[in-house]
Scaffold this motif. Structure first.
Motif, mmCIF file in Angstrom:
data_model
loop_
_atom_site.group_PDB
_atom_site.id
_atom_site.type_symbol
_atom_site.label_atom_id
_atom_site.label_comp_id
_atom_site.label_asym_id
_atom_site.label_seq_id
_atom_site.Cartn_x
_atom_site.Cartn_y
_atom_site.Cartn_z
ATOM 1 N N VAL A 103 0.527 -1.011 -0.460
ATOM 2 C CA VAL A 103 -0.503 0.131 0.119
ATOM 3 C C VAL A 103 1.051 1.445 0.153
ATOM 4 C CG1 VAL A 103 -1.708 1.096 1.400
ATOM 5 C CG2 VAL A 103 -1.777 -0.796 1.180
ATOM 6 N N THR A 104 1.920 1.493 0.759
ATOM 7 C CA THR A 104 2.695 2.439 1.033
ATOM 8 C C THR A 104 3.520 2.561 -0.612
ATOM 9 O OG1 THR A 104 3.117 2.076 3.243
ATOM 10 C CG2 THR A 104 4.631 3.759 2.060
ATOM 11 N N LEU A 105 3.846 1.397 -0.921
ATOM 12 C CA LEU A 105 4.732 1.509 -2.264
ATOM 13 C C LEU A 105 4.142 2.207 -3.606
ATOM 14 C CD1 LEU A 105 6.963 -1.977 -1.908
ATOM 15 C CD2 LEU A 105 7.861 0.365 -2.707
ATOM 16 N N ALA A 106 3.131 2.226 -3.632
ATOM 17 C CA ALA A 106 1.864 2.429 -4.633
ATOM 18 C C ALA A 106 1.734 3.429 -4.085
ATOM 19 C CB ALA A 106 0.789 1.080 -4.676
ATOM 20 N N TYR A 107 1.217 3.822 -3.105
ATOM 21 C CA TYR A 107 0.802 5.268 -2.460
ATOM 22 C C TYR A 107 2.304 6.458 -3.530
ATOM 23 C CZ TYR A 107 0.375 9.647 -0.599
ATOM 24 O OH TYR A 107 -0.257 11.088 -0.278
ATOM 25 N N CYS A 108 3.199 5.753 -2.983
ATOM 26 C CA CYS A 108 4.380 6.741 -3.241
ATOM 27 C C CYS A 108 4.391 6.704 -4.883
ATOM 28 C CB CYS A 108 5.489 5.596 -2.573
ATOM 29 S SG CYS A 108 6.765 7.235 -2.712
ATOM 30 N N ILE A 109 3.992 5.316 -5.654
ATOM 31 C CA ILE A 109 4.476 4.923 -6.782
ATOM 32 C C ILE A 109 3.576 5.942 -7.925
ATOM 33 C CG2 ILE A 109 4.435 3.984 -8.799
ATOM 34 C CD1 ILE A 109 5.072 1.509 -7.413
ATOM 35 N N GLY A 110 2.275 6.660 -7.184
ATOM 36 C CA GLY A 110 1.047 6.968 -7.759
ATOM 37 C C GLY A 110 2.547 8.566 -7.809
ATOM 38 N N GLU A 111 2.018 9.416 -6.813
ATOM 39 C CA GLU A 111 2.560 10.371 -6.196
ATOM 40 C C GLU A 111 3.479 10.798 -7.148
ATOM 41 O OE1 GLU A 111 0.530 13.171 -4.799
ATOM 42 O OE2 GLU A 111 -0.646 10.841 -4.551
ATOM 43 N N LEU A 112 5.127 9.878 -6.807
ATOM 44 C CA LEU A 112 5.638 10.231 -8.305
ATOM 45 C C LEU A 112 5.622 10.218 -9.224
ATOM 46 C CD1 LEU A 112 8.120 8.044 -6.030
ATOM 47 C CD2 LEU A 112 8.248 10.470 -6.051
ATOM 48 N N LEU A 113 4.616 9.794 -9.930
ATOM 49 C CA LEU A 113 4.334 9.186 -11.637
ATOM 50 C C LEU A 113 3.743 10.402 -11.675
ATOM 51 C CD1 LEU A 113 3.135 5.844 -11.574
ATOM 52 C CD2 LEU A 113 5.205 6.925 -12.761
#
Ligand code: G4P
Ligand code: MG
Length: 172
Positions: A103-113
């Motif tokens: 969950v944390t990883l996917a959230y972070c990826i979404g923000e960085l994208l």
């Protein structure tokens, strides 16, 4: 291994990062910047810099509150406002210590994208073999994990109060 947790020493972390750096280079991916997810990704990212010598940007995401209850969603506790433009068009290597619920990883990826990097590759020391709560977005084409583990609690050396005892437990 005592108390049903997986003890991991600094030496093991260092060797895992070294072997991950070799796999990364062998894959043909040449990251321009490292983004470390704090706090667990900080030390692995710093060790990776020894092998690939790229600048590190640090972000902090929290998915557990102070009472250890989950927030409804991960929240940013530190973000890279002043450097977000540094990611535009760049090949990013995103580093965290563990891929657990994702969950944390996917959230972070979404923000960085949102900053439109050329690509984000994900690299973790440990991936827990379990059903993940979320999947990575389709933009993630490269994923590296040092070791796959059962769904057990991993004890990292930076959390140890007594590092000698911690290191001995890894070998026990
Ligand atoms: P994920 O996206 O990386 O899978 O993380 P998830 O939201 O599932 O995890 C929430 C927090 O729990 C993260 O810490 C993660 O690092 C930590 N965590 C999950 N499994 C383990 C484990 O086996 N051992 C340890 N030591 N931590 C684990 P965080 O909120 O980002 O904080 P921090 O500890 O990195 O500062
Ligand atoms: Mg973490």
């Amino acid at each position: 291994m005592s108390d049903n947790a997986l003890y991991v020493s600094y030496n093991t972390v260092h060797k895992l990062v070294k072997s991950l750096s070799e796999r990364l280079l062998a894959s043909g991916y040449d990251p321009e910047v490292i983004v470390a997810i704090g706090s667990g990704g900080f030390i692995p990212a710093r060790i990776m810099k020894t092998f690939i010598n790229r600048p590190i940007y640090a972000v902090g995401i929290s998915y557990y509150g102070v009472d250890n209850k989950h927030h409804e969603h991960p929240t940013k506790i530190q973000w890279i406002d002043e450097v977000q433009n540094q990611l535009r068009g760049k090949r990013v290597l995103l580093i965290d210590e563990v891929d657990d619920s994702r969950v944390t990883l996917a959230y972070c990826i979404g923000e960085l994208l949102k900053y439109e990097p050329e690509e984000i590759a994900v690299l973790v020391l440990h991936n827990k073999r379990k059903e993940k709560d979320v999947e990575f977005p389709p933009e993630i084409k490269r994923y590296f994990n040092g070791v796959e583990t059962d769904d057990v609690w991993i004890k990292y050396p930076w959390d140890a109060a007594d590092i000698e005892e911690h290191t001995a437990k890894e070998e026990a």
